[in-house]
Design a protein around this motif. Structure first.
Motif, PDB file in Angstrom:
ATOM      1  N   UNK A  68      -0.682  -0.426   1.514  1.00  0.00           N
ATOM      2  CA  UNK A  68      -0.904  -0.775   0.014  1.00  0.00           C
ATOM      3  C   UNK A  68      -0.042   0.022  -0.993  1.00  0.00           C
ATOM      4  N   UNK A  69       1.240   0.185  -0.449  1.00  0.00           N
ATOM      5  CA  UNK A  69       2.370   0.720  -1.065  1.00  0.00           C
ATOM      6  C   UNK A  69       2.909  -0.128  -2.270  1.00  0.00           C
ATOM      7  N   UNK A  70       3.534   0.342  -3.146  1.00  0.00           N
ATOM      8  CA  UNK A  70       4.065  -0.246  -4.287  1.00  0.00           C
ATOM      9  C   UNK A  70       4.984  -1.579  -3.809  1.00  0.00           C
ATOM     10  N   UNK A  71       5.633  -1.214  -2.737  1.00  0.00           N
ATOM     11  CA  UNK A  71       6.710  -2.446  -2.123  1.00  0.00           C
ATOM     12  C   UNK A  71       5.867  -3.608  -1.873  1.00  0.00           C
ATOM     13  N   UNK A  72       4.563  -3.565  -1.209  1.00  0.00           N
ATOM     14  CA  UNK A  72       3.713  -4.532  -0.840  1.00  0.00           C
ATOM     15  C   UNK A  72       3.207  -5.203  -2.096  1.00  0.00           C
ATOM     16  N   UNK A  73       2.883  -4.610  -3.146  1.00  0.00           N
ATOM     17  CA  UNK A  73       2.482  -5.259  -4.380  1.00  0.00           C
ATOM     18  C   UNK A  73       3.469  -6.011  -4.826  1.00  0.00           C
ATOM     19  N   UNK A  74       4.679  -5.437  -4.922  1.00  0.00           N
ATOM     20  CA  UNK A  74       5.552  -6.370  -5.596  1.00  0.00           C
ATOM     21  C   UNK A  74       6.144  -7.435  -4.503  1.00  0.00           C
ATOM     22  N   UNK A  75       5.746  -7.585  -3.239  1.00  0.00           N
ATOM     23  CA  UNK A  75       6.087  -8.588  -2.260  1.00  0.00           C
ATOM     24  C   UNK A  75       4.727  -9.455  -2.788  1.00  0.00           C
ATOM     25  N   UNK A  76       3.730  -9.082  -2.913  1.00  0.00           N
ATOM     26  CA  UNK A  76       2.335  -9.964  -3.071  1.00  0.00           C
ATOM     27  C   UNK A  76       2.580 -10.602  -4.586  1.00  0.00           C
ATOM     28  N   UNK A  77       3.257  -9.883  -5.544  1.00  0.00           N
ATOM     29  CA  UNK A  77       3.221 -10.659  -6.814  1.00  0.00           C
ATOM     30  C   UNK A  77       4.452 -11.656  -6.750  1.00  0.00           C
ATOM     31  N   UNK A  78       5.472 -11.567  -5.775  1.00  0.00           N
ATOM     32  CA  UNK A  78       6.309 -12.344  -5.683  1.00  0.00           C
ATOM     33  C   UNK A  78       5.850 -13.610  -4.858  1.00  0.00           C
ATOM     34  N   UNK A  79       4.784 -13.587  -4.273  1.00  0.00           N
ATOM     35  CA  UNK A  79       4.147 -14.586  -3.507  1.00  0.00           C
ATOM     36  C   UNK A  79       4.611 -14.647  -2.001  1.00  0.00           C
ATOM     37  N   UNK A  80       5.298 -13.514  -1.593  1.00  0.00           N
ATOM     38  CA  UNK A  80       5.795 -13.438  -0.199  1.00  0.00           C
ATOM     39  C   UNK A  80       4.784 -12.618   0.767  1.00  0.00           C
ATOM     40  N   UNK A  81       3.573 -12.148   0.267  1.00  0.00           N
ATOM     41  CA  UNK A  81       2.668 -11.420   1.109  1.00  0.00           C
ATOM     42  C   UNK A  81       1.233 -11.628   0.592  1.00  0.00           C
ATOM     43  N   UNK A  82       0.294 -11.780   1.333  1.00  0.00           N
ATOM     44  CA  UNK A  82      -0.906 -12.037   1.299  1.00  0.00           C
ATOM     45  C   UNK A  82      -2.011 -11.064   0.813  1.00  0.00           C
ATOM     46  N   UNK A  83      -1.909  -9.919   1.545  1.00  0.00           N
ATOM     47  CA  UNK A  83      -2.836  -8.928   1.285  1.00  0.00           C
ATOM     48  C   UNK A  83      -2.324  -7.579   2.008  1.00  0.00           C
ATOM     49  N   UNK A  84      -2.868  -6.603   1.376  1.00  0.00           N
ATOM     50  CA  UNK A  84      -2.561  -5.094   1.789  1.00  0.00           C
ATOM     51  C   UNK A  84      -3.803  -4.365   1.997  1.00  0.00           C
ATOM     52  N   UNK A  85      -3.984  -3.759   3.229  1.00  0.00           N
ATOM     53  CA  UNK A  85      -5.376  -3.009   3.408  1.00  0.00           C
ATOM     54  C   UNK A  85      -4.869  -1.507   3.061  1.00  0.00           C
ATOM     55  N   UNK A  86      -5.604  -0.984   2.331  1.00  0.00           N
ATOM     56  CA  UNK A  86      -5.090   0.417   1.576  1.00  0.00           C
ATOM     57  C   UNK A  86      -5.271   1.617   2.734  1.00  0.00           C
ATOM     58  N   UNK A  87      -4.373   2.451   2.664  1.00  0.00           N
ATOM     59  CA  UNK A  87      -4.369   3.656   3.587  1.00  0.00           C
ATOM     60  C   UNK A  87      -3.650   4.726   2.503  1.00  0.00           C
ATOM     61  N   UNK A  88      -4.538   5.559   2.043  1.00  0.00           N
ATOM     62  CA  UNK A  88      -3.719   6.245   1.116  1.00  0.00           C
ATOM     63  C   UNK A  88      -3.099   7.443   1.626  1.00  0.00           C
ATOM     64  N   UNK A  89      -2.138   7.705   1.177  1.00  0.00           N
ATOM     65  CA  UNK A  89      -1.311   8.851   1.807  1.00  0.00           C
ATOM     66  C   UNK A  89      -1.427  10.230   0.913  1.00  0.00           C
ATOM     67  N   UNK A  90      -2.247  10.196  -0.263  1.00  0.00           N
ATOM     68  CA  UNK A  90      -2.338  11.172  -1.415  1.00  0.00           C
ATOM     69  C   UNK A  90      -3.381  11.995  -0.936  1.00  0.00           C
ATOM     70  N   UNK A  91      -3.155  12.784   0.424  1.00  0.00           N
ATOM     71  CA  UNK A  91      -4.011  13.853   1.057  1.00  0.00           C
ATOM     72  C   UNK A  91      -3.736  15.272   0.523  1.00  0.00           C
ATOM     73  N   UNK A  92      -2.909  15.414  -0.370  1.00  0.00           N
ATOM     74  CA  UNK A  92      -2.588  16.767  -0.828  1.00  0.00           C
ATOM     75  C   UNK A  92      -3.760  17.553  -1.239  1.00  0.00           C
ATOM     76  N   UNK A  93      -4.515  17.170  -2.185  1.00  0.00           N
ATOM     77  CA  UNK A  93      -5.624  17.884  -2.814  1.00  0.00           C
ATOM     78  C   UNK A  93      -6.620  18.177  -1.739  1.00  0.00           C
ATOM     79  N   UNK A  94      -6.805  17.328  -1.044  1.00  0.00           N
ATOM     80  CA  UNK A  94      -8.150  17.248   0.117  1.00  0.00           C
ATOM     81  C   UNK A  94      -7.601  18.553   1.081  1.00  0.00           C
ATOM     82  N   UNK A  95      -6.238  18.264   1.434  1.00  0.00           N
ATOM     83  CA  UNK A  95      -5.752  19.297   2.347  1.00  0.00           C
ATOM     84  C   UNK A  95      -5.770  20.846   1.870  1.00  0.00           C
ATOM     85  N   UNK A  96      -5.416  21.012   0.472  1.00  0.00           N
ATOM     86  CA  UNK A  96      -5.497  22.181   0.090  1.00  0.00           C
ATOM     87  C   UNK A  96      -6.806  22.912   0.160  1.00  0.00           C
TER      88      UNK A  96
END
Length: 322
Positions: free
Chosen positions: A257-285
């Motif tokens: 579920x990166x921005x590039x996937x959302x852009x592809x979905x908005x263009x009708x070229x991709x159907x779905x993206x399952x989220x896997x968040x990379x924003x792990x920094x705060x939990x890691x600290x």
């Protein structure tokens, strides 16, 4: 038993000194030092992950020693050994693959440096060589991708032929996303994975392998399941170059579920993206500070994630941080 005055004073001074310590296994006033052995920068997801860790470390006042493994396990092992030699307080490892870490993790344990795994897990003989895993449930991500597919195609007739772009061979997310996906589609004999090959989580390899799939299977392909969005985006280019319409002639499923996937979905070229968040920094600290203080961490600190079909892409896009 009574304590003499000298012993009592020494005990009180020790207790007072301990109360002044930052609780980070270091001298009073010393900044927490963390070594971060990253896999590389192979995708939008990994770049966002690195930025999240760096910015969270800065916000927490942590000194972060960063190493880019450049997609090579031997580089990561060298980095860990360098961190041990530098006597960092905590090591964060994003393991490129699951195996081959036993020796170096034993060295970290012998040096009494806690190791926190992030985004990917490992298989080692001694699980006490790492303190915690911070990241996603990759098996569940595969299940979510398959559940979406079964629901989305429930009214169609005949076989559903799927091609699969796997992530890096031997990596935790590649193994588990495949496992979870297969677990669900196995419940319906109409769904068949006709081709499956690694695309190394990269856009360029995703395009290259999809070109090979199209040459072999052509218009028989109904669905592309890619273990990450970057490979899916590369594959979309390959589909378009054959004159087919991605998102219509071939359903496209990605993960991250990166921005590039959302852009592809908005263009009708991709159907779905399952989220896997990379924003792990705060939990890691937070986890690193606890580990350095000698606290026992949960074996798995999970991230909260969802599924984003094409229909919600335009609405959700402004909220995406990566």
């Amino acid at each position: 038993m009574q304590m003499n005055k000298r012993t009592l004073v020494a005990t009180l001074l020790a207790a007072a000194g301990a109360s002044l310590l930052p609780g980070l296994g270091a001298a009073a006033g010393k900044r927490l030092v963390i070594g971060f052995a990253q896999t590389g920068a192979e995708s939008e997801w990994r770049t966002a992950n690195t930025e999240s860790v760096k910015s969270a470390a800065k916000a927490a006042g942590v000194e972060l020693k960063f190493s880019d493994g450049q997609q090579k396990q031997e580089n990561q092992i060298k980095a860990i050994r360098a961190f041990i030699a530098q006597k960092v307080d905590v090591i964060i490892l994003a393991p490129l693959v699951t195996t081959g870490w036993d020796t170096v993790l034993k060295e970290a344990k012998a040096a009494k440096i806690p190791v926190i795994l992030e985004s990917r897990n490992v298989e080692v003989k001694d699980p006490t060589t790492w303190a915690s895993f911070v990241g996603s449930d990759f098996v569940e991500e595969g299940r979510r991708a398959a559940r979406w597919l079964l629901d989305h195609t429930k009214d169609t007739q005949g076989d559903v032929n799927i091609v699969e772009l796997q992530g890096t061979v031997g990596s935790d997310p590649a193994n588990d996303r495949k496992k979870g996906f297969e677990e669900v589609i196995r419940t319906n004999p109409r769904y068949k994975v006709v081709r499956s090959q690694t695309g190394d989580f990269t856009r360029s390899k995703g395009k290259e392998v999809m070109e090979a799939f199209l040459k072999a299977e052509g218009k028989k392909i109904n669905v592309l399941y890619a273990h990450n969005d970057d490979m899916a985006i590369g594959a979309i280019q390959a589909i378009e170059e054959t004159g087919l319409k991605p998102g219509k002639d071939i359903l496209v499923i990605g993960v991250d579920a990166v921005k590039g996937a959302f852009e592809a979905m908005m263009a009708g070229k991709m159907n779905v993206s399952v989220e896997c968040s990379p924003l792990l920094g705060p939990q890691l600290m937070e986890a690193a500070k606890k580990a350095a203080a000698g606290e026992t961490l949960p074996r798995w600190i999970k991230t909260n994630e969802g599924v984003f079909p094409q229909e919600v892409a335009a609405k959700e896009f402004p909220n995406r941080k990566y």
